[in-house]
Design a protein around this motif. Structure first.
Motif, short mmCIF file in Angstrom:
data_model
loop_
_atom_site.label_atom_id
_atom_site.label_comp_id
_atom_site.label_asym_id
_atom_site.label_seq_id
_atom_site.Cartn_x
_atom_site.Cartn_y
_atom_site.Cartn_z
N LYS A 127 93.13 9.93 4.10
CA LYS A 127 92.08 9.98 5.11
C LYS A 127 91.93 8.59 5.72
CE LYS A 127 88.67 12.75 4.92
NZ LYS A 127 88.44 13.53 6.16
N ARG A 128 92.12 8.53 7.05
CA ARG A 128 92.07 7.23 7.72
C ARG A 128 90.73 7.05 8.44
NH1 ARG A 128 97.05 5.05 7.86
NH2 ARG A 128 98.71 6.38 6.99
N ILE A 129 89.99 5.96 8.07
CA ILE A 129 88.62 5.83 8.61
C ILE A 129 88.41 4.50 9.33
CG2 ILE A 129 87.80 7.22 6.65
CD1 ILE A 129 86.27 4.76 5.66
N SER A 130 87.54 4.55 10.32
CA SER A 130 87.07 3.33 10.99
C SER A 130 85.58 3.22 10.73
CB SER A 130 87.30 3.43 12.51
OG SER A 130 88.69 3.47 12.76
N ASN A 161 87.99 5.89 -4.16
CA ASN A 161 88.97 6.94 -3.82
C ASN A 161 90.27 6.31 -3.35
OD1 ASN A 161 87.27 9.63 -3.79
ND2 ASN A 161 85.95 8.04 -2.91
N ASP A 162 91.40 6.78 -3.93
CA ASP A 162 92.68 6.11 -3.57
C ASP A 162 93.41 6.81 -2.42
OD1 ASP A 162 94.33 7.48 -6.57
OD2 ASP A 162 93.44 8.42 -4.77
N ASP A 163 92.73 7.79 -1.81
CA ASP A 163 93.39 8.48 -0.68
C ASP A 163 92.67 8.20 0.63
OD1 ASP A 163 91.91 11.82 -1.09
OD2 ASP A 163 91.08 9.80 -1.32
N VAL A 164 92.09 6.99 0.74
CA VAL A 164 91.40 6.60 1.98
C VAL A 164 91.98 5.27 2.48
CG1 VAL A 164 89.18 6.09 3.09
CG2 VAL A 164 89.27 7.67 1.15
N LYS A 165 92.30 5.22 3.78
CA LYS A 165 92.83 3.98 4.38
C LYS A 165 91.85 3.53 5.45
CE LYS A 165 95.90 0.86 5.90
NZ LYS A 165 94.81 0.06 6.57
N VAL A 166 91.44 2.25 5.39
CA VAL A 166 90.52 1.70 6.39
C VAL A 166 91.33 1.19 7.58
CG1 VAL A 166 88.83 -0.11 6.88
CG2 VAL A 166 88.79 1.10 4.67
N GLU A 167 91.07 1.72 8.78
CA GLU A 167 91.84 1.32 9.96
C GLU A 167 91.11 0.30 10.83
OE1 GLU A 167 95.22 3.78 9.18
OE2 GLU A 167 94.80 1.95 10.33
N THR A 175 88.33 3.85 18.53
CA THR A 175 89.37 4.73 19.07
C THR A 175 90.76 4.42 18.52
OG1 THR A 175 89.61 3.22 20.94
CG2 THR A 175 88.10 5.11 21.24
N VAL A 176 90.83 3.69 17.41
CA VAL A 176 92.14 3.37 16.81
C VAL A 176 92.94 4.66 16.62
CG1 VAL A 176 93.29 2.53 14.73
CG2 VAL A 176 91.29 1.33 15.60
N LYS A 177 94.16 4.70 17.16
CA LYS A 177 94.95 5.95 17.22
C LYS A 177 95.07 6.60 15.83
CE LYS A 177 99.32 5.38 18.40
NZ LYS A 177 99.98 5.81 17.15
N GLU A 178 95.28 5.77 14.80
CA GLU A 178 95.58 6.32 13.47
C GLU A 178 94.34 6.86 12.75
OE1 GLU A 178 98.63 3.49 14.79
OE2 GLU A 178 96.43 3.44 14.66
N SER A 179 93.14 6.57 13.24
CA SER A 179 91.92 7.00 12.53
C SER A 179 91.66 8.49 12.69
CB SER A 179 90.71 6.26 13.11
OG SER A 179 90.37 5.22 12.25
N ASP A 180 91.17 9.12 11.58
CA ASP A 180 90.75 10.53 11.66
C ASP A 180 89.25 10.62 11.91
OD1 ASP A 180 93.36 11.25 10.56
OD2 ASP A 180 92.56 10.47 8.67
#
Ligand SMILES: NC(=O)C1=CN([C@@H]2O[C@H](COP(=O)(O)OP(=O)(O)OC[C@H]3O[C@@H](n4cnc5c(N)ncnc54)[C@H](OP(=O)(O)O)[C@@H]3O)[C@@H](O)[C@H]2O)C=CC1
Ligand SMILES: CC(=O)[C@@H](O)[C@H](O)COP(=O)(O)O
Ligand SMILES: [Mn+2]
Length: 379
Positions: free
Chosen positions: A2-5, A24-30, A87-92
């Motif tokens: 899960k990619r978050i801003s 949580n190890d399945d979260v990426k901060v964008e 609006t970072v493209k990779e963020s969900d």
């Protein structure tokens, strides 16, 4: 993954969101953003390695760029920076954790970019909910409430049965049970002592004036498409019941928990999954009782004004919010008294030229008008 801003990552909600990321190890901060706290933002960049970081002042952005040029993080500033982060493209999903109606434009940009929104920044919905909710529907994105009461209501929803009434709970703040005369004497230090929650300064003052509950009525009306008259404020002193939903059979579903914002944040990020947060839980035996009462609208005039503005709709919620933001900022600098906050809100609401359906640019102009009008008032 899960990619978050996170817009406003250095504040109370922002830092608690990062606590959830650490669990949580399945979260990426964008993306991460701050207003002035460059030291904490740099620390966060070094820990979470976002693609984008934004800070408000250009001079701070230049300083930050120098400090982190050994990283891959790109630095932006100003409103463009907030919008870049939103609006970072990779963020969900974008966690809107900035305070105030500054959040309006980046939230609209995030929705137009197809991002889901974990919404804490209630001022945005108060002012522009009539634009945001239809836009979310049109773009097919989800808005997950982070505000504890609205998360509670969301958790109580029943897809087979429409909401009859929302019972929006309130702690009553540090001045619950006070008279009008008592409020004349309270200090900034008194107002910053919330009985149950540890929050940013602005919302803590809003809880003391109970304007926060008025903002939350308008927020709930937009989020759940419920008429203002079907939202009832119930003071629940211990802040254990975070709100309730009543259905046609008069049955009521409530959400309870310790006063910990990490639950609503986690629920918004991982909905519909519930994930482990901590071992803290409600101990009913030691709690023994839960206390309920009605808010006194004659004493807490800010709540009454907010309810009227919510009922009126159109430009009224924006002027209510802009006047409140201006007055709270002055109170935090000890430039005005606590009871001047509702007084100034009332003056701005009475003086403004009502419009039925303000656009985003109308809302921004109304904010400017409100600030200029209040600057001229002598108190
Ligand atoms: N705190 C809580 O428990 C709750 C908060 N909320 C709502 O969540 C939102 C955030 O609240 P909270 O976390 O308490 O607020 P804080 O004041 O603790 O944090 C605000 C964040 O926004 C940044 N910020 C402030 N002003 C601006 C600006 N003009 N432009 C860009 N960034 C800005 C701050 O940066 P910096 O750190 O550099 O100043 C900080 O990162 C509010 O709308 C609040 O009503 C809702 C329910 C509970
Ligand atoms: C934690 C949260 O959601 C805040 O909005 C809090 O509820 C404010 O407390 P009051 O109920 O005193 O306004
Ligand atoms: Mn709340």
């Amino acid at each position: 993954m899960k990619r978050i801003s996170i817009l406003g990552s250095t504040g109370s909600i922002g830092t608690q969101t990062l606590d959830i990321v650490r669990l949580n190890d399945d979260v990426k901060v964008e993306a991460l953003t701050a207003h002035k706290n460059i030291d904490l933002l740099e620390k966060q960049i070094r820990e979470f390695h976002p693609r984008v970081a934004a800070i408000w002042e250009e001079s701070d952005a230049k300083l930050l760029f120098e400090r982190i040029k050994d990283t891959d993080t790109k630095v932006y500033f100003g409103m463009d920076g907030l919008i870049e982060a939103a609006t970072v493209k990779e963020s969900d999903i974008v966690v809107t954790a900035v305070v105030g109606m500054i959040g309006i434009e980046p939230t609209v940009a995030a929705i137009n970019a197809g991002k889901d929104i974990a919404l804490a920044n209630k001022e945005t919905l108060v002012c522009a909910g009539h634009i945001i909710m239809p836009l979310a529907k049109k773009t097919g994105i989800n808005i997950y409430p982070v505000d504890s009461e609205h998360s509670a209501i969301f958790q109580c929803l029943d897809r087979h049965n429409p909401i009859k009434k929302i019972l929006l709970t309130a702690s009553g703040g540090p001045f619950r049970g006070y008279t009008k005369e008592d409020l004349q004497k309270v200090t900034l230090e008194d107002a910053l002592k919330h009985p149950n929650w540890s929050m940013g300064k602005k919302i803590t003052i809003d809880s003391a004036t109970m304007v926060n509950k008025g903002l939350e009525i308008i927020e709930a009306s937009h989020l759940f498409n419920v008429d203002i008259d079907d939202i009832e404020v119930v003071i629940q002193k211990e802040s254990i019941i975070h709100s309730m939903v009543e259905f046609k059979d008069n049955g009521i579903i409530a959400q309870l928990g310790t006063p910990d914002m990490r639950l609503p944040i986690s629920y918004a990020l991982f909905y519909p999954e519930r994930r482990y947060i901590s071992d803290d839980r409600v101990d009913f035996a030691s709690l023994a009782t839960l206390n309920f009462s009605k808010p006194d609208l004659d004493v807490f005039e800010g709540l009454k004004l907010a309810m009227l503005a919510g009922k009126r709709g159109g430009s009224a919620p924006t002027v209510l919010n802009a006047a409140n933001e201006w007055a709270v900022a002055k109170f935090l600098k000890k430039k005005i008294r606590f009871t001047d906050i509702p007084y100034l809100i009332g003056k701005a609401l009475d003086a403004h030229e009502f419009t039925k359906n303000p656009s985003i640019s109308d809302i921004l102009s109304l904010k400017k008008w409100t600030e200029e009008y209040l600057e001229r008032i002598k108190i």
